[in-house]
Scaffold this active site. Structure first.
Site, mmCIF file in Angstrom:
data_model
loop_
_atom_site.group_PDB
_atom_site.id
_atom_site.type_symbol
_atom_site.label_atom_id
_atom_site.label_comp_id
_atom_site.label_asym_id
_atom_site.label_seq_id
_atom_site.Cartn_x
_atom_site.Cartn_y
_atom_site.Cartn_z
ATOM 1 N N GLU A 164 3.923 8.652 3.197
ATOM 2 C CA GLU A 164 3.280 9.894 3.619
ATOM 3 C C GLU A 164 2.372 9.739 4.837
ATOM 4 O OE1 GLU A 164 2.387 12.233 -0.312
ATOM 5 O OE2 GLU A 164 2.644 10.118 -0.776
ATOM 6 N N LYS A 197 0.798 -1.234 0.000
ATOM 7 C CA LYS A 197 0.000 0.000 0.000
ATOM 8 C C LYS A 197 0.830 1.284 0.000
ATOM 9 C CE LYS A 197 -4.317 -1.532 2.112
ATOM 10 N NZ LYS A 197 -5.037 -1.545 3.408
ATOM 11 N N GLY A 198 1.986 1.296 0.526
ATOM 12 C CA GLY A 198 2.756 2.555 0.529
ATOM 13 C C GLY A 198 2.782 3.195 1.897
#
Ligand code: FAD
Ligand code: SF4
Lengths: 351, 744
Positions: free
Chosen positions: B710, B706-707
């Protein structure tokens, strides 16, 4: 940065001769001067490098109990000198609360005294600034000036002096030794920096070419060692200039204050010695009520120069804090967060 | 620890491998763009505007040209013609550029000339000697500027208005209502490495050392601007000293390239720190009003999230702050609306978690205010309003381990027993202590990427993809994926990245780089293995002959029969017998529209903060941060934890420190340096912990990634704001929290 001549004198006499030529500037560590040259605020025609001069980098504990510090002594070296630290703990604490470790390793005693204001409009050559460019005006007025002066300012300039080191020095009656084209003289640190009045471009009493060679703390100043602290309010935990700060030193005998010293930082164009407060404390018991009265006295003449009325109350509170800490006694060792509200009072834990 | 759970035997993925470039970096050998000094190099320095609106009336060119060492001064008159107007934005994710096209000034800090000289010092001084004269117009640079408009879209194509259910009815029906306005500041990019370029032309071919988060996009736009073939542009970007959304193609870099063309010598141009405050995008200020309604039991009945923000007078990017309200909390009625105003500033753009960061601090504060209004523990309140499906779309989540994040984070932090009322806790020194929580969220985004994988006769592998290492550890994570995809140990793999001649890896942005380029690498490796398998199973001399139906597995440089792993053969042997030097696979990855149609895809997390506040002086310190995040498959827990730390520290910065002080009279940033533009220092972050919560996502993409780049900011900023309230009883709604707000 403008082109400049670089001079490396071999003696103080040579330095003073070179420094007396108009357009010259003394270069110590350059942590302030070179930054100002890079942004065009300082454009000296010649730099006189003090870094290779003999005899300016000693810390001398003199027979009469005074200490004499060469102008080129690095801020960190002074703060970590065991004898100095023991006898003048508030000065060491103020030094260690300033800037960053890297800067303190470089910055010098002389440079710290003579560092320029951090006023943003002073640093921006496109803005009007009487201090940088006499008669041009003051763009700090009407700008975001929440951190500007609340004492001793004038219509012409509302800047503050940013030094931490100078605050306890003013409290402890330090003396600046100066050598110039017309010889040697001594200046009380309290009289060294100038309030802006109508000539904000005159920041200190130094005449052109005068060189700070040393700083002296009198023996009497060490008499406060048991009750001397520096307290500094900042916008981050470290590596920030003071919003307001205070150095407090007390001599307490039989539960009474027999002598008190108080100076404030971040409130005026010079380190602000608060004699009215000292008078109010003399003979009092070292208690909250007396400290609050002293703080009121210290700020009695304060008035906002812009959006900074809050600083007046914060200055009172930092004065109370410094006095309270001083009354409690100088800790065995300096806290890991010097002068910070987050330095544990209990002293046990480190950071 | 969760780390061990993520590991698989014989796999590089999931291992806490240290950075492959770590040694280079700590020994100063990693060569960043500005470390390159080709023979004959000249130095270029920008002169930038000190006014924010108007025109440049005069420049003292003779003075600058006469300065010793100056080779040329590039201004509008002698700047080479471009093949594409700098305002043309046909390349994706691009902004209008200021390339000396005319004498107009649109913001303070805009480049108005470039001085090229033999030394940096000479160029710098000559730039000052240009002493521009201006015709200045009046400026508007704050959200108080009159007027405004209702935008069609915000961010990158998000709708400017979204309504789900009847918010007004929801508010009317509510037993408790709150309405509050929160302000977030103007923030500027301050990556350690400023933007720069070393440009060298050889005929029409262009060789560039230049940090970029998007090699292919940068090359495409440069080709269009310069009117040359993309294949003739060679960009090396092996290391990027932080990008955070600002390092796509910037105007100053193009000016460096044009300067090199003008003087016919290699040129280096690097921004000063102060010059970062203008032409390289920033985060706009926002003013966000939240109206929430809740029933007596704490169930939200309505959320209205309204945002006022700003873009430049000449270009469009609107911080999409309200987006977080679409996904985080269940409510029968949700509306998000936006208004915008045009200002005389540079154009805002992507800054780490654009929209999510600024929106999260407002939403999380408002949720906390509502929890208090309902007399509920803020964590319990969040659980009460847990979104089982994405509230506005009604779609199920592809995966969502947020409940586990709340639980693991709360346990680790020691949340239980937190007093409900504020100003109840003190430490042994009398400092006020407060605890706050915030929910973290970030969408799982994919772009497009390609990769090439090769198995070589010597038993080693090669993976190529023009990926971008911005400090996040891409060199390492992609190599781990590559090694697994080829069934090789990590040290048998050569990984090439950071060059525009390599397969297009898309962009390092939106926290989607690992998922996208990782997916492409995974596919390329799989294809190479498939080719090798075809050769082996068709060869009667191979122990794998005929294994085509049962299948094979690739591991440790060998193909093995799936039904009997004792039967296998080394890649090298298969290739040698086939008389081949190598086999190659190619792969690509992109978002799967069908999955996006069916599922809402987001990473989540829960952040818990402890702050201490001096009761008299108002100074604040965040003494403890614990974040628990679930973001699908974790390729490298060590790197991921670092990303979370960095994000959480940025969140702290958001709540307490970062703010550009722009003079409303002039549009100039008055604290354009790291002494006065505060970010946290070590003493501000005494304790940060990140917990990696296990989450398997079969839908989001092939690797289930998913990342993580940030999400750490979101949740954290709000948790700190909420902890300050809990410590002091004072609700601060303007960020960063100023000392005078508490020291009253
Ligand atoms: C990022 C940053 C943060 C900082 N934070 C703090 C802080 O929190 N608290 C604080 O107190 N300070 C702070 N400082 C300021 C720092 O203390 C000063 O920059 C430093 O003390 C200057 O010393 P220097 O030796 O580098 O002086 P220079 O930069 O070399 O000189 C400064 C000035 O003094 C003059 N000068 C130097 N020596 C002599 C001499 N012997 N006789 C006559 N003139 C002389 C020079 O001509 C020049 O005008 C900070 C500085 C920076 C850059
Ligand atoms: S306050 Fe003083 S230093 Fe600042 S702009 Fe005004 S005159 Fe200059």
């Amino acid at each position: 940065m403008n082109r400049f001549e670089y001079v490396r004198p071999r003696s103080v006499a040579e330095a003073v001769a070179a420094g007396a030529v108009p357009g010259s500037a003394y270069l110590a560590a350059g942590t302030n001067l070179l930054d100002l040259m890079k942004i065009g605020v300082a454009r000296p025609g010649r730099l006189v490098d003090l870094n290779h001069l003999p005899g300016l980098d000693g810390i001398e504990h003199q027979a009469d109990g005074a200490v004499r510090i060469g102008a080129q002594v690095r801020n960190a070296d002074l703060a970590h000198d065991p004898g100095f630290r023991r006898r003048f703990p508030a000065v060491a604490e103020a030094l260690l609360s300033g800037a960053s470790a890297q800067l303190r390793n470089a910055a010098t005693v002389g440079g710290n005294l003579l560092q320029r204001t951090r006023c943003a409009w002073f640093q921006d050559t496109a803005s009007a600034c009487n201090r940088r460019d006499p008669g041009s005006g003051c763009d700090a007025r009407g700008g975001e000036n929440r951190l500007h002066a609340v004492l001793g300012w004038s219509e012409h300039c509302i800047a503050t002096h940013p030094s931490d080191f100078c605050v306890p020095l003013a409290a402890l009656d330090a003396v600046v030794e100066v050598e110039g084209p017309t010889g040697r003289r001594e200046i009380a640190l309290r009289d060294f920096h100038l309030l802006p009045g109508t000539t904000p471009e005159r920041e200190s009493v130094l005449a052109p070419g005068e060189l700070v060679v040393a700083l002296r703390l009198p023996a009497e100043a060490a008499g406060f060692a048991a009750h001397a602290r520096y307290a500094k309010l900042r916008e981050r935990t470290s590596y920030a200039f003071a919003v307001v700060s205070a150095a407090a030193a007390l001599r307490i005998v039989d539960g009474r204050i027999v002598a008190a010293r108080l100076a404030l930082g971040g409130v005026a164009a010079k380190p602000w010695r608060a004699e009215e407060a000292e008078a109010a404390l003399a003979g009092a018991a070292p208690e909250a009520a007396a400290f609050r009265r002293a703080a009121e006295a210290a700020l009695a003449a304060a008035r906002p120069s812009g959006d900074n009325a809050f600083k007046i109350e914060l200055a009172r509170r930092i004065a109370v804090r410094a006095l309270t800490l001083a009354a409690a006694g100088t800790p065995e060792r300096l806290p890991a967060l010097p002068a910070s509200p987050f330095a544990p009072l209990s002293g046990g834990r480190h950071v | 620890m969760s780390e061990t759970r993520q590991m698989r035997h014989g796999s590089s993925i999931g291992q806490p491998v240290t950075r492959r470039d770590g040694l280079l970096k700590v020994t100063g050998q990693a060569r960043f763009a500005a470390d390159n000094h080709p023979a004959g190099l000249l130095h270029a320095v920008l002169a930038v505007s000190r006014i924010a609106r108007g025109r440049v009336a005069a420049l003292d060119l003779p003075a600058a040209r006469a300065h010793p060492g100056v080779v040329e001064v590039m201004v509008t008159a002698n700047r080479l013609a471009l093949a594409l107007h700098p305002d043309d934005k046909s390349v994706p994710f691009s902004f209008k550029l200021d390339l000396l096209q005319d004498d107009r000034v649109r913001y303070a800090g805009q480049p108005i000339a470039v001085v090229i000289a033999a030394t940096l010092e000479a160029a710098t001084e000559a730039a000052a000697l240009l002493a521009p004269r201006y015709e200045a117009g009046p400026v508007e640079v704050t959200l108080d500027a009159p007027g405004g408009y209702v935008p069609e879209s915000v961010g990158v194509g998000d709708p400017g208005e979204m309504r789900h259910g009847d918010v007004e009815a929801g508010l009317r029906a509510a037993a408790r209502r709150i309405e509050a306005t929160y302000e977030t500041p103007l923030q500027f990019h301050n990556a350690m490495e400023p933007h720069g370029v070393v440009a060298a032309w050889e005929g029409d071919a262009l060789s560039l050392d230049m940090p970029t988060q998007g090699l292919a996009l940068t090359r495409m736009r440069l080709a269009a601007l310069l009117g040359i073939r993309a294949e003739d542009i060679h960009i090396r970007s092996p290391f990027i000293g932080g990008g955070f959304g600002s390092k796509l193609l910037s105007g100053p870099q193009v000016l460096g390239i044009l300067a090199a063309r003008l003087v016919g010598r290699p040129v280096k141009l690097v921004l000063t720190r102060a010059q970062m405050y203008g032409p390289v995008t920033h985060r706009s200020p926002t003013r966000q009003t939240l109206r929430l309604g809740a029933a007596r039991d704490g169930a939200l009945t309505a959320i209205h999230h309204h945002v006022r923000t700003a873009t430049s007078r000449h270009d469009d990017f609107l911080e999409p702050s309200a987006g977080v309200s679409h996904t985080l909390y269940a409510a029968p009625a949700i509306a998000t609306t936006n208004e915008a105003v045009r200002l005389d500033t540079g154009t805002p753009g992507f800054m780490r978690a654009p929209g999510e960061a600024s929106g999260s601090i407002a939403l999380e504060s408002a949720i906390d205010e509502m929890a208090h209004a309902c007399g509920m523990d803020p964590l319990e309140f969040r659980l009460r309003n847990y979104a089982e499906v994405e509230p506005v779309s009604g779609k199920p989540f592809s995966s969502k381990a947020l409940r586990e994040c709340y639980a693991e984070g709360a346990a680790r932090f020691g949340w239980a027993g937190r007093p409900l009322a504020p100003r109840q806790m003190r430490d042994e020194d009398g400092l006020l202590v407060g605890w706050g929580v915030g929910t973290a969220t970030f969408p799982a985004i994919m772009f497009q990427a390609e990769a090439r994988a090769v198995l070589r006769r010597d038993g080693t592998g090669l993976v190529e993809s023009g990926t971008h290492d911005m400090g996040q550890g891409a060199w390492t994570a992609f190599a781990q994926i590559g090694a697994d995809s080829l069934g090789l140990d990590l040290d048998r793999l050569e990984f090439r990245a950071g060059h525009s001649d390599l397969p297009n890896a898309g962009i390092a942005g939106g926290s989607g780089h690992t998922a996208t380029a990782g997916g492409a690498i995974h596919a390329a490796g799989a294809q190479a293995i498939a080719r090798l398998t075809e050769i082996a199973v068709a060869d009667p001399r191979s122990p794998l002959f005929g294994a085509g139906n049962v299948g094979v597995v690739a591991r440790g440089g060998r193909l093995l029969r799936r039904d009997d792993e004792s039967r296998g053969e080394a890649y090298a042997d298969i290739l040698a017998r086939a008389g081949l030097d190598s086999v190659e696979g190619r792969g690509s990855a992109a978002a799967d529209p069908a999955a996006a149609e069916r599922y809402a895809m987001h990473a989540h997390g829960a952040v818990f903060a402890e702050v201490k506040v001096d009761p008299e002086l108002g100074q604040i310190r965040a003494t403890r941060l614990v974040g628990a995040f679930a973001a699908g498959r974790i390729i490298n827990p060590r790197l991921v934890r670092s990303q979370y730390y960095g994000g959480m520290i940025w969140g702290l910065s958001f709540a307490l420190h970062e703010r550009a002080a722009m003079d409303p009279r002039t549009g100039r940033v008055m604290n354009a340096d790291l002494a006065e533009y505060h970010v946290p220092v070590n003493a501000d972050v005494p304790s940060v912990e990140a917990i990696l919560v296990e989450e398997q996502d079969p839908h989001v993409n092939a690797l289930g990634i998913k990342g993580v780049g940030e999400i750490g900011i979101t949740g954290t900023a709000g948790a700190i704001a909420n902890a300050i309230w809990h410590a002091t009883g004072t609700r601060i709604r303007r960020f960063p929290v100023a000392i005078e707000e508490l020291g009253r």
